[in-house]
Design a protein around this motif. Structure first.
Motif, mmCIF file in Angstrom:
data_model
loop_
_atom_site.group_PDB
_atom_site.id
_atom_site.type_symbol
_atom_site.label_atom_id
_atom_site.label_comp_id
_atom_site.label_asym_id
_atom_site.label_seq_id
_atom_site.Cartn_x
_atom_site.Cartn_y
_atom_site.Cartn_z
ATOM 1 N N THR A 46 15.829 -74.265 29.736
ATOM 2 C CA THR A 46 15.372 -75.268 28.776
ATOM 3 C C THR A 46 16.456 -76.333 28.658
ATOM 4 N N VAL A 47 16.048 -77.509 28.244
ATOM 5 C CA VAL A 47 16.977 -78.627 28.090
ATOM 6 C C VAL A 47 16.463 -79.529 26.977
ATOM 7 N N ALA A 48 17.386 -80.079 26.212
ATOM 8 C CA ALA A 48 16.992 -81.015 25.163
ATOM 9 C C ALA A 48 16.299 -82.216 25.802
ATOM 10 N N ARG A 49 15.168 -82.586 25.246
ATOM 11 C CA ARG A 49 14.362 -83.670 25.811
ATOM 12 C C ARG A 49 15.135 -84.986 25.901
ATOM 13 N N GLU A 50 16.112 -85.181 25.026
ATOM 14 C CA GLU A 50 16.866 -86.437 25.041
ATOM 15 C C GLU A 50 18.046 -86.426 26.022
ATOM 16 N N ASN A 51 18.293 -85.318 26.670
ATOM 17 C CA ASN A 51 19.404 -85.211 27.618
ATOM 18 C C ASN A 51 18.949 -85.686 28.995
ATOM 19 N N ARG A 52 18.918 -86.986 29.162
ATOM 20 C CA ARG A 52 18.354 -87.589 30.377
ATOM 21 C C ARG A 52 19.112 -87.214 31.643
ATOM 22 N N SER A 53 20.430 -87.111 31.565
ATOM 23 C CA SER A 53 21.183 -86.771 32.773
ATOM 24 C C SER A 53 20.876 -85.344 33.223
ATOM 25 N N ALA A 54 20.755 -84.418 32.279
ATOM 26 C CA ALA A 54 20.408 -83.044 32.641
ATOM 27 C C ALA A 54 18.978 -82.974 33.174
ATOM 28 N N LEU A 55 18.060 -83.695 32.540
ATOM 29 C CA LEU A 55 16.677 -83.716 33.026
ATOM 30 C C LEU A 55 16.612 -84.241 34.457
ATOM 31 N N ALA A 56 17.384 -85.282 34.748
ATOM 32 C CA ALA A 56 17.398 -85.839 36.102
ATOM 33 C C ALA A 56 17.979 -84.833 37.094
ATOM 34 N N LEU A 57 19.030 -84.133 36.694
ATOM 35 C CA LEU A 57 19.628 -83.110 37.564
ATOM 36 C C LEU A 57 18.632 -82.011 37.877
ATOM 37 N N TYR A 58 17.994 -81.472 36.849
ATOM 38 C CA TYR A 58 17.053 -80.363 37.056
ATOM 39 C C TYR A 58 15.852 -80.804 37.889
ATOM 40 N N ASP A 59 15.400 -82.023 37.683
ATOM 41 C CA ASP A 59 14.307 -82.558 38.488
ATOM 42 C C ASP A 59 14.741 -82.658 39.957
ATOM 43 N N ARG A 60 15.929 -83.175 40.179
ATOM 44 C CA ARG A 60 16.463 -83.315 41.537
ATOM 45 C C ARG A 60 16.586 -81.962 42.240
ATOM 46 N N LEU A 61 16.859 -80.908 41.468
ATOM 47 C CA LEU A 61 17.032 -79.579 42.042
ATOM 48 C C LEU A 61 15.722 -78.795 42.139
ATOM 49 N N GLY A 62 14.616 -79.434 41.753
ATOM 50 C CA GLY A 62 13.308 -78.823 41.967
ATOM 51 C C GLY A 62 12.696 -78.088 40.799
ATOM 52 N N PHE A 63 13.310 -78.163 39.626
ATOM 53 C CA PHE A 63 12.710 -77.522 38.456
ATOM 54 C C PHE A 63 11.498 -78.336 38.014
ATOM 55 N N THR A 64 10.492 -77.650 37.492
ATOM 56 C CA THR A 64 9.250 -78.288 37.087
ATOM 57 C C THR A 64 9.022 -78.064 35.598
ATOM 58 N N PRO A 65 8.831 -79.137 34.814
ATOM 59 C CA PRO A 65 8.548 -78.949 33.382
ATOM 60 C C PRO A 65 7.247 -78.189 33.177
ATOM 61 N N PHE A 66 7.228 -77.332 32.148
ATOM 62 C CA PHE A 66 5.997 -76.593 31.871
ATOM 63 C C PHE A 66 5.596 -76.625 30.418
ATOM 64 N N GLY A 67 6.367 -77.285 29.585
ATOM 65 C CA GLY A 67 5.980 -77.383 28.181
ATOM 66 C C GLY A 67 7.102 -77.952 27.349
ATOM 67 N N VAL A 68 6.793 -78.237 26.086
ATOM 68 C CA VAL A 68 7.776 -78.780 25.155
ATOM 69 C C VAL A 68 7.700 -77.997 23.858
ATOM 70 N N ARG A 69 8.861 -77.569 23.362
ATOM 71 C CA ARG A 69 8.976 -76.989 22.015
ATOM 72 C C ARG A 69 9.566 -78.084 21.135
ATOM 73 N N GLU A 70 8.756 -78.657 20.274
ATOM 74 C CA GLU A 70 9.164 -79.811 19.473
ATOM 75 C C GLU A 70 10.342 -79.505 18.545
ATOM 76 N N ASP A 71 10.369 -78.360 17.914
ATOM 77 C CA ASP A 71 11.416 -78.014 16.952
ATOM 78 C C ASP A 71 12.295 -76.889 17.481
ATOM 79 N N ALA A 72 12.664 -76.954 18.755
ATOM 80 C CA ALA A 72 13.399 -75.870 19.396
ATOM 81 C C ALA A 72 14.800 -75.698 18.822
ATOM 82 N N LEU A 73 15.463 -76.798 18.527
ATOM 83 C CA LEU A 73 16.823 -76.752 18.005
ATOM 84 C C LEU A 73 16.890 -77.539 16.703
ATOM 85 N N LYS A 74 17.816 -77.148 15.854
ATOM 86 C CA LYS A 74 18.049 -77.911 14.631
ATOM 87 C C LYS A 74 19.547 -78.195 14.566
ATOM 88 N N VAL A 75 19.876 -79.473 14.707
ATOM 89 C CA VAL A 75 21.271 -79.896 14.766
ATOM 90 C C VAL A 75 21.529 -80.857 13.609
#
Length: 82
Positions: A46-75
Motif C-alpha cells: 500500500t502507498v499513500a495516494r499523495e506520494n507521487r514518487s512512490a506511486l510512479a516507482l511502483y507503477d514502473r516496477l509493474g504493481f497494479t492498483p486494486f483499490g483505495v482505502r480513503e481513511d487508511a491513515l490518520k496523521v
C-alpha cells in the motif's frame, strides 16, 4: 494455507538524503526478487495516494492498483488515503 502464495511489502522509507538516488528502486527490486525465489505468486503493498514518487516507482516496477482505502491513515488529525 489459503494465503501463503502471497506476500506483503510493508513500509519503504528512506531518509531524505537517500531519496532520488535509485536506492528505493533497488530495495523494492530486491524484495521482488526475494518473493520470486520464495515462489510467491502475489506481492502486495500500500502507498499513500499523495506520494507521487512512490506511486510512479511502483507503477514502473509493474504493481497494479486494486483499490483505495480513503481513511487508511490518520496523521495529525488528517486522514490519508492509501
Amino acid at each position: 494455507l489459503k494465503t501463503r502464495h502471497g506476500g506483503v511489502l510493508w513500509g519503504v522509507y528512506l531518509r531524505p538524503a537517500w531519496r532520488r538516488t535509485g536506492l528505493a528502486e533497488r530495495l523494492v527490486r530486491a524484495c521482488i526478487d526475494h518473493a520470486r525465489h520464495a515462489e510467491l505468486e502475489v506481492l502486495e503493498l500500500t502507498v499513500a495516494r499523495e506520494n507521487r514518487s512512490a506511486l510512479a516507482l511502483y507503477d514502473r516496477l509493474g504493481f497494479t492498483p486494486f483499490g483505495v482505502r480513503e481513511d487508511a491513515l490518520k496523521v495529525g488529525g488528517r486522514y490519508v488515503a492509501e
